[in-house]
Design a protein around this motif. Structure first.
Motif, PDB file in Angstrom:
ATOM      1  N   ILE A   1       8.768  83.038 -30.470  1.00  0.00           N
ATOM      2  CA  ILE A   1       9.447  84.016 -29.616  1.00  0.00           C
ATOM      3  C   ILE A   1      10.835  84.350 -30.162  1.00  0.00           C
ATOM      4  N   THR A   2      11.481  83.391 -30.818  1.00  0.00           N
ATOM      5  CA  THR A   2      12.835  83.639 -31.334  1.00  0.00           C
ATOM      6  C   THR A   2      12.835  84.407 -32.642  1.00  0.00           C
ATOM      7  N   LEU A   3      11.694  84.519 -33.309  1.00  0.00           N
ATOM      8  CA  LEU A   3      11.631  85.173 -34.614  1.00  0.00           C
ATOM      9  C   LEU A   3      11.491  86.678 -34.454  1.00  0.00           C
ATOM     10  N   GLY A   4      12.277  87.415 -35.212  1.00  0.00           N
ATOM     11  CA  GLY A   4      12.215  88.861 -35.162  1.00  0.00           C
ATOM     12  C   GLY A   4      13.560  89.489 -35.461  1.00  0.00           C
ATOM     13  N   PRO A   5      13.598  90.807 -35.547  1.00  0.00           N
ATOM     14  CA  PRO A   5      14.866  91.479 -35.887  1.00  0.00           C
ATOM     15  C   PRO A   5      15.932  91.311 -34.822  1.00  0.00           C
ATOM     16  N   ALA A   6      15.551  91.212 -33.553  1.00  0.00           N
ATOM     17  CA  ALA A   6      16.530  91.015 -32.480  1.00  0.00           C
ATOM     18  C   ALA A   6      16.861  89.536 -32.351  1.00  0.00           C
ATOM     19  N   ASP A   7      18.130  89.230 -32.170  1.00  0.00           N
ATOM     20  CA  ASP A   7      18.590  87.842 -32.085  1.00  0.00           C
ATOM     21  C   ASP A   7      18.294  87.279 -30.696  1.00  0.00           C
ATOM     22  N   VAL A   8      17.329  86.359 -30.628  1.00  0.00           N
ATOM     23  CA  VAL A   8      16.969  85.691 -29.383  1.00  0.00           C
ATOM     24  C   VAL A   8      16.958  84.194 -29.645  1.00  0.00           C
ATOM     25  N   SER A   9      17.686  83.440 -28.844  1.00  0.00           N
ATOM     26  CA  SER A   9      17.778  81.990 -29.031  1.00  0.00           C
ATOM     27  C   SER A   9      16.822  81.273 -28.086  1.00  0.00           C
ATOM     28  N   LEU A  10      16.601  79.988 -28.358  1.00  0.00           N
ATOM     29  CA  LEU A  10      15.775  79.179 -27.464  1.00  0.00           C
ATOM     30  C   LEU A  10      16.395  79.066 -26.077  1.00  0.00           C
ATOM     31  N   VAL A  11      17.718  79.100 -26.013  1.00  0.00           N
ATOM     32  CA  VAL A  11      18.394  79.073 -24.713  1.00  0.00           C
ATOM     33  C   VAL A  11      18.061  80.332 -23.924  1.00  0.00           C
ATOM     34  N   ASN A  12      18.055  81.479 -24.615  1.00  0.00           N
ATOM     35  CA  ASN A  12      17.650  82.721 -23.956  1.00  0.00           C
ATOM     36  C   ASN A  12      16.222  82.632 -23.438  1.00  0.00           C
TER      37      ASN A  12
END
Length: 347
Positions: A34-45
């Motif tokens: 889920i965190t992988l991709g062009p948009a920055d998404v962290s595990l906390v998110n």
């Protein structure tokens, strides 16, 4: 506690430990994907968004990140997991029923038949919903496997003849699919269908995840409940019959389950090859041939495997995703060849 008791319990404890470890791997894999991709998404998110939607929390999260996680990446990861689990389960069933380590829905033409059925429904406008596509894919899967069994029986009925018939039927239904696309689809529809046929999870949503999840969970539960029947089939129809198994009825039931699983996976994700071939062998290496353990472990391994294949396929060539069927084939083909050589060298 006696030594004999310890010896009996040890395999069960090893399986439990392995299953817990693979389950943890699957959950970590979904979170990481889920965190992988062009948009920055962290595990906390990811954690905060899941708590908001599942537990009713009210943690402040950016609307854009919530949309990316909840409406795009999470359902996609869950569909990938369900497809891996379902196709792995199909491989377990077919390898047991046919007593052939090379059996899987792709090699036996079931995936090609399901693809033809789904494409006919989609292009000819018979029905465009996920259920309509699944029904068309199911019909195609049943027809293609019936043709495989008919050809193999007319040719002698040996295991090798089943595989050869499956390869021939795969080519036949692939040609039929191409003909339908060429004759009836416009250029835009043809491009979309051809990309989907290579395996794609682009655009999957929660209803796709729900459909795949329900079907796969039901299939796993049924097969675990009937695991002793698959154990009996592994020794041949004669042994299975002597153990009280209604061979014809049981075989038909399992083949219908296989066709349904394959149809749903194909209707959602396209034709994905070699998962059902590779993952059962990996699970047998970890837990042995007993199906009550082999079935859930194959499903878990298949789910984790497909989550990572999809994640890597999605980011490796961003912004254009690599079709997921290409990724599974790059891994599956060498394993397929290795199994063939090992089988040939076996005494």
């Amino acid at each position: 506690m006696s030594t004999a008791t310890l010896g009996t319990e040890a395999p069960g404890l090893r399986f439990l430990g392995t299953a817990v470890g693979v389950t943890a791997l699957l959950l970590v894999s979904i979170g990481a994907a889920i965190t992988l991709g062009p948009a920055d998404v962290s595990l906390v998110n990811v954690r905060d968004i899941l708590l908001n939607h599942v537990a009713g929390a009210d943690i402040p999260v950016r609307v854009s990140k919530e949309a990316i996680v909840w409406h795009d990446r999470l359902p996609r990861a869950l569909v990938a997991a369900a497809c891996g689990a379902g196709l792995g389960l199909c491989g377990v069933i077919l390898q047991s029923l046919l007593r052939n380590p090379l059996a899987d829905p792709y090699v036996l033409g079931i995936s090609s038949g399901a693809s033809t059925g789904a494409v006919v429904v989609a292009i000819l406008g018979v029905g465009g919903t996920a259920v309509g596509l699944s029904a068309g894919a199911f019909a195609g899967a049943i027809v293609s496997f019936a043709v495989v069994m008919l050809i193999s029986r007319l040719a002698g009925g040996s295991d090798d003849k089943v595989i050869l018939a499956g390869i021939a039927v795969t080519q036949l239904f692939s040609a039929l699919t191409s003909f339908v696309v060429f004759a009836f689809a416009d250029s835009d529809a043809a491009r979309g269908v051809l990309f989907w046929l290579l395996g794609s999870l682009e655009g999957v949503r929660w209803h796709d995840a729900a459909l795949c999840g329900v079907v796969v969970l039901a299939g796993v539960a049924f097969c675990v409940f009937r695991a002793h029947v698959l154990d009996a089939f592994a020794f041949g129809d004669g042994v299975a019959s002597s153990l009280g198994v209604d061979v014809r009825r049981a075989r038909l039931t399992f083949l219908v389950v296989t066709a349904l699983l394959t149809a749903v996976m194909v209707s959602v994700a396209g034709a994905i090859g070699f998962v059902g071939l590779v993952l059962p062998h990996a699970a047998r290496y970890l837990t042995g041939p007993l199906h009550v353990r082999l079935i859930p472990l194959t499903a878990l391994l298949g789910a984790a495997f497909m989550v990572w294949v999809d994640a890597i396929s999605r980011v490796a060539f961003a912004p254009s995703p690599l079709p997921i069927g290409v990724g599974t084939a790059l891994i599956g083909v060498p394993v397929f060849i290795a199994i063939m050589f090992r089988r040939r060298q076996a005494p």
